[in-house]
Design a protein around this motif. Structure first.
Motif, mmCIF file in Angstrom:
data_model
loop_
_atom_site.group_PDB
_atom_site.id
_atom_site.type_symbol
_atom_site.label_atom_id
_atom_site.label_comp_id
_atom_site.label_asym_id
_atom_site.label_seq_id
_atom_site.Cartn_x
_atom_site.Cartn_y
_atom_site.Cartn_z
ATOM 1 N N ASP A 69 36.203 -25.569 -32.319
ATOM 2 C CA ASP A 69 36.384 -26.917 -31.771
ATOM 3 C C ASP A 69 37.552 -27.661 -32.387
ATOM 4 N N GLY B 96 24.296 -21.260 -31.738
ATOM 5 C CA GLY B 96 23.780 -22.480 -31.131
ATOM 6 C C GLY B 96 24.614 -22.956 -29.964
ATOM 7 N N ARG B 97 25.319 -22.030 -29.311
ATOM 8 C CA ARG B 97 26.195 -22.395 -28.188
ATOM 9 C C ARG B 97 26.569 -21.153 -27.405
ATOM 10 N N ARG B 98 27.044 -21.355 -26.192
ATOM 11 C CA ARG B 98 27.573 -20.246 -25.403
ATOM 12 C C ARG B 98 28.945 -19.877 -25.940
ATOM 13 N N GLU C 221 25.036 -15.735 -29.742
ATOM 14 C CA GLU C 221 25.106 -17.093 -29.192
ATOM 15 C C GLU C 221 23.953 -17.944 -29.697
ATOM 16 N N ASP D 149 36.205 -16.827 -27.269
ATOM 17 C CA ASP D 149 35.533 -17.295 -28.489
ATOM 18 C C ASP D 149 35.145 -16.114 -29.384
#
Length: 252
Positions: free
Chosen positions: A168, A130-132, A126, A137
């Motif tokens: 995304d 740079g993100r949860r 993560e 995912d």
């Protein structure tokens, strides 16, 4: 007074050797020499990835060819090959292939391999992303070959950054899986062809000629630069081909 004893009897174990005078190893010694566990070594042997051992009585012995083949397996693992991919790769190399051929294969792999991948925790993945990341995912990143599960952790693969961006796009995962499969098929063919060129035109002629330590060092440095130039060439070639496809579609 008489005595019936044998003083100073010393038994010495003699290292067994093959017909060429090369030392033979037990499975424990072979595993230790290649950095693998005995269980893993036996597992690979059971899959037929190694030639049968030499039997002497109840003992099974392994020689330089077995070690060279295990070293190649380790190189394939470091290159990111899955077990099924390793089986496929080794199926093209005869079990009786000489050590020199196996060494060349390993040298070619090393020349195309980037640094060894680390196994990361979920939190480390993560942080890299740079993100949860949800469970879904992570599953998606594995499917599109951005990640590979390694025990309880993950290994980050080359397309990781691009794969994270796909999360995304709200595009069906199956489309990315099909695209990854198509890329994989063509990359396998390209890698086979590039490897053959590397082996036949560069590695083999170098091995068959005499050279100094300085020349060998320069040769190794050349491989690093060659890898970079080849990757740049692959990217540029793909971009050129894609532009041609787009141009044809617009003009039709």
């Amino acid at each position: 007074m008489t005595g019936s004893g044998v003083e100073g009897v010393v038994t010495m174990s003699v290292q067994p050797v093959d017909d060429d005078g090369e030392a033979l190893l037990t499975v424990d010694e072979l595993a230790a020499a290649t950095g693998m566990t005995v269980r893993t070594t036996r597992y690979y042997a059971g899959l037929g990835l190694l030639p049968p051992p030499e039997r002497r009585g109840r003992m099974a012995y392994y020689g330089p060819q077995h070690r060279a083949r295990l070293d190649l397996i380790r190189a394939l693992q470091d290159h990111g090959f899955t077990l099924s991919a390793i089986e496929k790769y080794l199926s093209r190399i005869p079990l009786e292939a000489p050590i020199e051929d196996l060494a060349v294969q390993r040298a070619m792999l090393t020349s195309w391999t980037s640094e060894k991948r680390e196994t990361l925790t979920r939190r480390q993945v993560e942080k890299r992303a740079g993100r949860r990341l949800s469970d879904e995912d992570l599953d998606t990143l594995v499917k599109v070959q951005g990640l590979r599960r390694e025990g309880a952790g993950y290994q980050v693969l080359a397309p990781f950054d691009s794969a994270v961006q796909t999360l995304d796009l709200h595009i069906p995962v199956d489309s990315f899986v099909e695209a990854s499969a198509a890329i994989g098929r063509h990359m396998d063919e390209l890698a086979d062809e590039l490897t053959a060129i590397l082996r036949d035109k560069i590695v083999t002629p170098f091995r068959e000629s005499e050279h100094s330590e300085e020349e060998a060092a320069r040769f190794e440095q050349m491989f690093s630069r060659l890898r970079q130039l080849t990757l740049e060439g692959v990217v540029a070639g793909f971009q050129h081909a894609a532009n041609q496809v787009i141009s044809r579609s617009l003009s039709s």
